[in-house]
Design an enzyme around this catalytic site. Structure first.
Site, PDB file in Angstrom:
ATOM      1  N   LEU A  84       0.665  -1.174  -0.106  1.00  0.00           N
ATOM      2  CA  LEU A  84       0.170   0.035  -0.081  1.00  0.00           C
ATOM      3  C   LEU A  84       0.949   1.281  -0.081  1.00  0.00           C
ATOM      4  O   LEU A  84       0.153   2.319   0.128  1.00  0.00           O
ATOM      5  CB  LEU A  84      -1.023  -0.132   1.307  1.00  0.00           C
ATOM      6  CG  LEU A  84      -1.901  -1.197   1.217  1.00  0.00           C
ATOM      7  CD1 LEU A  84      -2.872  -1.115   2.276  1.00  0.00           C
ATOM      8  CD2 LEU A  84      -2.720  -1.422  -0.231  1.00  0.00           C
ATOM      9  N   HIS A 103      -4.585  -4.927  -8.669  1.00  0.00           N
ATOM     10  CA  HIS A 103      -5.475  -3.932  -8.366  1.00  0.00           C
ATOM     11  C   HIS A 103      -6.749  -4.514  -8.217  1.00  0.00           C
ATOM     12  O   HIS A 103      -7.408  -5.340  -9.360  1.00  0.00           O
ATOM     13  CB  HIS A 103      -5.439  -2.828  -9.231  1.00  0.00           C
ATOM     14  CG  HIS A 103      -6.373  -1.732  -8.826  1.00  0.00           C
ATOM     15  ND1 HIS A 103      -5.746  -0.981  -7.921  1.00  0.00           N
ATOM     16  CD2 HIS A 103      -7.451  -1.244  -8.801  1.00  0.00           C
ATOM     17  CE1 HIS A 103      -6.734   0.083  -7.552  1.00  0.00           C
ATOM     18  NE2 HIS A 103      -7.677  -0.065  -8.114  1.00  0.00           N
ATOM     19  N   ASP A 144      -1.373   3.093 -10.883  1.00  0.00           N
ATOM     20  CA  ASP A 144      -2.368   2.224 -11.567  1.00  0.00           C
ATOM     21  C   ASP A 144      -2.487   2.397 -12.874  1.00  0.00           C
ATOM     22  O   ASP A 144      -3.159   2.142 -13.662  1.00  0.00           O
ATOM     23  CB  ASP A 144      -3.769   2.432 -10.725  1.00  0.00           C
ATOM     24  CG  ASP A 144      -3.737   2.015  -9.418  1.00  0.00           C
ATOM     25  OD1 ASP A 144      -3.015   1.061  -8.916  1.00  0.00           O
ATOM     26  OD2 ASP A 144      -4.386   2.643  -8.604  1.00  0.00           O
ATOM     27  N   GLU A 173      -8.768 -13.186  -7.694  1.00  0.00           N
ATOM     28  CA  GLU A 173      -7.206 -13.000  -7.538  1.00  0.00           C
ATOM     29  C   GLU A 173      -6.417 -14.250  -7.184  1.00  0.00           C
ATOM     30  O   GLU A 173      -5.342 -14.572  -7.986  1.00  0.00           O
ATOM     31  CB  GLU A 173      -7.031 -11.626  -6.380  1.00  0.00           C
ATOM     32  CG  GLU A 173      -7.595 -10.424  -6.570  1.00  0.00           C
ATOM     33  CD  GLU A 173      -7.178  -9.576  -5.422  1.00  0.00           C
ATOM     34  OE1 GLU A 173      -7.033  -8.358  -5.795  1.00  0.00           O
ATOM     35  OE2 GLU A 173      -7.005 -10.034  -4.429  1.00  0.00           O
TER      36      GLU A 173
HETATM   37  C1  GAR Z   1      -5.978  -7.506  -2.699  1.00  0.00           C
HETATM   38  O1  GAR Z   1      -7.320  -7.502  -2.921  1.00  0.00           O
HETATM   39  C2  GAR Z   1      -5.274  -6.637  -3.621  1.00  0.00           C
HETATM   40  O2  GAR Z   1      -5.917  -6.342  -4.653  1.00  0.00           O
HETATM   41  C3  GAR Z   1      -5.432  -5.177  -2.955  1.00  0.00           C
HETATM   42  O3  GAR Z   1      -5.255  -5.330  -1.569  1.00  0.00           O
HETATM   43  C4  GAR Z   1      -5.857  -6.790  -1.451  1.00  0.00           C
HETATM   44  C5  GAR Z   1      -4.599  -7.626  -0.489  1.00  0.00           C
HETATM   45  O4  GAR Z   1      -5.208  -8.728  -0.114  1.00  0.00           O
HETATM   46  N1  GAR Z   1      -4.542  -4.168  -3.446  1.00  0.00           N
HETATM   47  C6  GAR Z   1      -4.598  -2.913  -3.568  1.00  0.00           C
HETATM   48  O5  GAR Z   1      -5.814  -2.422  -3.320  1.00  0.00           O
HETATM   49  C7  GAR Z   1      -3.652  -1.922  -4.226  1.00  0.00           C
HETATM   50  N2  GAR Z   1      -4.133  -1.094  -4.451  1.00  0.00           N
HETATM   51  P1  GAR Z   1      -4.230  -9.731   0.567  1.00  0.00           P
HETATM   52  O6  GAR Z   1      -3.259  -9.321   1.659  1.00  0.00           O
HETATM   53  O7  GAR Z   1      -5.260 -10.746   1.285  1.00  0.00           O
HETATM   54  O8  GAR Z   1      -3.618 -10.388  -0.600  1.00  0.00           O
END
Ligand code: GAR
Length: 185
Positions: A84, A103, A144, A173
């Site tokens: 982040l 993303h 992004d 994902e």
């Molecule tokens: C995921 O959904 C990813 O796409 C998002 O954070 C989450 C992390 O989940 N990323 C963003 O929002 C980046 N802008 P995780 O820690 O369980 O993998």
């Protein structure tokens, strides 16, 4: 054998799927999991897979400490999985076309500053979108906006809460991110 570093700030469910995927790979190895949060759950997940971990502060990252570590570990690919912080330009320039981000929306929609994690799903809900999805893209200096490698979408129903949306997005994902990374190597 390609050496991959995963950068993550939180839970790391994507990082876990990636570590699982490459566990017995002959193509690539997850050589490092690095986080800007010393208590991020992703670090425990990495220990489970016996993947070395590294933590750093934003100040250290901005001063080049993370780049130095990635170079020392001879990392070829950097994967952002729920990372982040804004990546310093120097770090992006050190991995041209070799840094990839996931993303949790269909970019260019719901991207940019402040659009991460649940903020994205709340915005998607508020807009009454009929679908959402994931975007896997290369990272350039404008966060992004790097080249899109892969997108997948999922339908939404009006009853879906932001948490339901998050669950659907996470499922996409987990299904696609490891394979898309492998296809890039
Ligand atoms: C995921 O959904 C990813 O796409 C998002 O954070 C989450 C992390 O989940 N990323 C963003 O929002 C980046 N802008 P995780 O820690 O369980 O993998």
């Amino acid at each position: 054998m390609k050496r991959i570093a995963i950068l993550a700030s939180g839970s790391g469910s994507n990082a876990e799927k990636i570590m699982e995927h490459f566990q017995n790979s002959t193509k690539a190895q997850i050589a490092l999991v690095a986080s800007n949060k010393a208590d991020a759950f992703v670090l425990q997940r990495a220990e489970k897979f016996k993947v070395p971990t590294f933590t750093f502060t934003k100040k250290e990252m901005d001063a080049g400490v993370l780049l130095e570590k990635l170079q020392k570990e001879q990392i070829n690919w950097v994967v952002l999985a729920g990372f982040l912080l804004k990546i310093p330009e120097e770090l992006i320039r050190a991995f041209p076309d070799h840094m990839v981000n996931i993303h949790p929306a269909l970019l260019p929609k719901y991207g940019g500053k402040g659009m991460y994690g649940h903020h994205v799903h709340e915005a998607v809900k508020a807009a009454g979108e009929k679908e959402t999805g994931i975007t896997i893209h290369l990272v350039n200096e404008n966060y992004d906006e790097g080249k899109i490698i892969f997108q997948a979408s999922t339908p939404l129903s009006p009853e879906d809460s932001p948490e339901d949306i998050a669950q659907k997005v996470h499922a996409l994902e987990h299904r696609h991110f490891p394979e898309v990374i492998e296809s890039l190597l």
